[in-house]
Design an enzyme around this catalytic site. Structure first.
Site, PDB file in Angstrom:
ATOM      1  N   HIS A 164      15.576  86.190 115.639  1.00  0.00           N
ATOM      2  CA  HIS A 164      15.369  84.664 115.404  1.00  0.00           C
ATOM      3  C   HIS A 164      16.377  83.970 116.478  1.00  0.00           C
ATOM      4  CE1 HIS A 164      19.234  84.706 112.838  1.00  0.00           C
ATOM      5  NE2 HIS A 164      18.981  83.231 112.986  1.00  0.00           N
ATOM      6  N   SER A 168      23.831  82.677 109.835  1.00  0.00           N
ATOM      7  CA  SER A 168      23.411  83.963 109.889  1.00  0.00           C
ATOM      8  C   SER A 168      23.673  84.849 111.204  1.00  0.00           C
ATOM      9  CB  SER A 168      22.116  84.548 109.304  1.00  0.00           C
ATOM     10  OG  SER A 168      20.963  83.977 110.089  1.00  0.00           O
ATOM     11  N   GLU A 169      23.508  84.023 112.368  1.00  0.00           N
ATOM     12  CA  GLU A 169      23.824  84.360 113.558  1.00  0.00           C
ATOM     13  C   GLU A 169      24.138  83.171 114.611  1.00  0.00           C
ATOM     14  OE1 GLU A 169      22.514  88.328 112.276  1.00  0.00           O
ATOM     15  OE2 GLU A 169      21.353  86.397 112.321  1.00  0.00           O
ATOM     16  N   THR A 170      25.004  83.477 115.636  1.00  0.00           N
ATOM     17  CA  THR A 170      25.237  82.386 116.574  1.00  0.00           C
ATOM     18  C   THR A 170      25.098  83.486 117.875  1.00  0.00           C
ATOM     19  OG1 THR A 170      26.768  81.040 115.296  1.00  0.00           O
ATOM     20  CG2 THR A 170      27.263  81.407 117.674  1.00  0.00           C
TER      21      THR A 170
END
Length: 280
Positions: free
Chosen positions: A83, A50-52
Site C-alpha cells: 500500500h 502502519s508504514e512510512t
C-alpha cells in the site's frame, strides 16, 4: 524540511477508507546516506501510521529504475509494503514528479525493482509472489489469539501466516488478542475466506494483524494480496476483487495472470489527503 504527503491507498468512494501511508520525498541519494535508518525510524514513529515510505530519485542514466524506495513501520524497516508503494506512485504523479500515465520503476533493497502503473484511475504495482507453503503443525496460539477453531494455515514469501476460513462472517466479527498473537513467530497473521453475495462484488474477504512489527491491525495490506492471488485463483480465476475488513476497510483488485512467473499485480484507487513538510 522534508516534503511529505499522506495518501490513503485502496480507498472506496467514502472518506477515511483504505490504508493511509506517509510518503517522504528525498533528494538523490537520500535513501542510502549513512545512518539514515535511525532518522527514518524516528519519522515513521512520529507519523505513527502502519508504514512510512521514503523515495529518492536515482540519477544514474544507466539505471532501469527511476526511484529508490524504502518502507518503515514505527518499529522497524520492512522488506516489502504494497500500500505504501501505491501511495508513493500516487504522490509522485499528483505532485508532478512523474508523468500521470508513464510507468514508474522503484528500486528496493530486498525485492528488486517494482513496476507501478496507473490505468483508468487505478494505481497498480506488480508484487513478488512465490508458492505458498502449507503449515502442517500450526502454533496453537494462532487460533487462541483469533478466537477460532483450528484450521488450514499457509505461510507466504513475506513470512505471513494466512488462516483459510470457511465463513467470512467470522472474519468481520473477530476481536483478536494481540498479546497472544504477538508471541507467534511471523511477520503478520492474516485471515481470509471466499465472500458470499457482497453488494460491492468482492469475491474474497480478509483481515491482517501484525503486532510483531508494531501494527496491531493493518487496514489494507497490498503485499498480502499477492499471496491471496495465488491462494484463490484456482477457485476464482486469475482476476478478482477483494475486501479487507476492519475499522477502515478497502478494496483491492488482484490480477494473478502472471503468477506463474512470480508476479501478482494489485491495484486500487488512491487519495491524497495531506500535503506538507516534515520540520522536525
Amino acid at each position: 524540511s522534508i516534503p511529505i504527503t499522506i495518501v490513503d491507498a485502496f480507498v472506496t468512494d467514502d472518506a477515511f477508507t483504505g490504508n493511509p501511508a506517509a510518503v517522504c520525498i528525498l533528494p538523490p541519494g537520500g535513501c542510502d546516506a549513512p545512518g539514515v535508518e535511525s532518522r527514518f525510524l524516528d519519522i515513521a514513529s512520529e507519523m505513527n501510521l502502519s508504514e512510512t515510505a521514503f523515495v529518492a530519485p536515482i540519477e544514474d542514466p544507466e539505471s532501469t529504475a527511476g526511484w529508490m524506495l524504502r518502507w518503515f513501520t514505527p518499529g522497524e524497516e520492512v522488506e516489502l509494503c504494497g500500500h505504501a508503494t501505491i501511495a508513493s506512485a500516487h504522490t509522485l504523479r499528483e505532485k508532478g514528479l512523474a508523468d500521470a500515465t508513464d510507468p514508474i520503476v522503484f528500486r528496493t533493497r530486498h525485492r528488486g525493482d517494482l513496476l507501478a502503473v496507473r490505468t483508468d484511475g487505478y494505481e497498480s504495482v506488480g508484487l513478488p509472489a512465490s508458492p505458498l507453503e502449507e503449515v502442517a503443525s500450526p502454533d496453537r496460539r494462532l487460533f487462541e489469539g483469533l478466537g477460532i477453531e483450528p484450521g488450514r494455515v499457509v505461510r507466504t514469501l513475506e513470512d505471513d501466516l494466512v488462516l483459510v476460513l470457511d465463513d467470512p462472517a467470522v472474519i468481520e466479527r473477530m476481536t483478536p488478542d494481540m498479546r497472544v498473537l504477538g508471541a507467534v513467530k511471523a511477520r503478520g497473521i492474516a485471515v481470509t475466506a471466499l465472500a458470499r453475495n457482497r453488494p460491492d462484488g468482492a469475491s474474497v474477504v480478509s483481515r491482517y494483524f501484525a503486532p510483531n512489527v508494531s501494527v496491531d491491525e493493518d487496514p489494507v495490506t497490498g503485499s498480502l494480496h499477492a499471496s491471496l492471488g495465488l491462494l484463490w485463483r484456482g477457485d476464482l480465476g486469475p482476476t478478482f476483487l477483494t475486501w479487507q475488513g476492519g475499522p477502515r476497510g478497502g478494496r483491492v483488485r488482484v490480477d494473478a495472470t502472471t503468477a506463474d512467473e512470480g508476479i501478482v499485480r494489485v491495484a486500487g484507487r488512491a487519495r491524497l489527503v495531506l500535503d506538507g513538510a516534515f520540520l522536525g
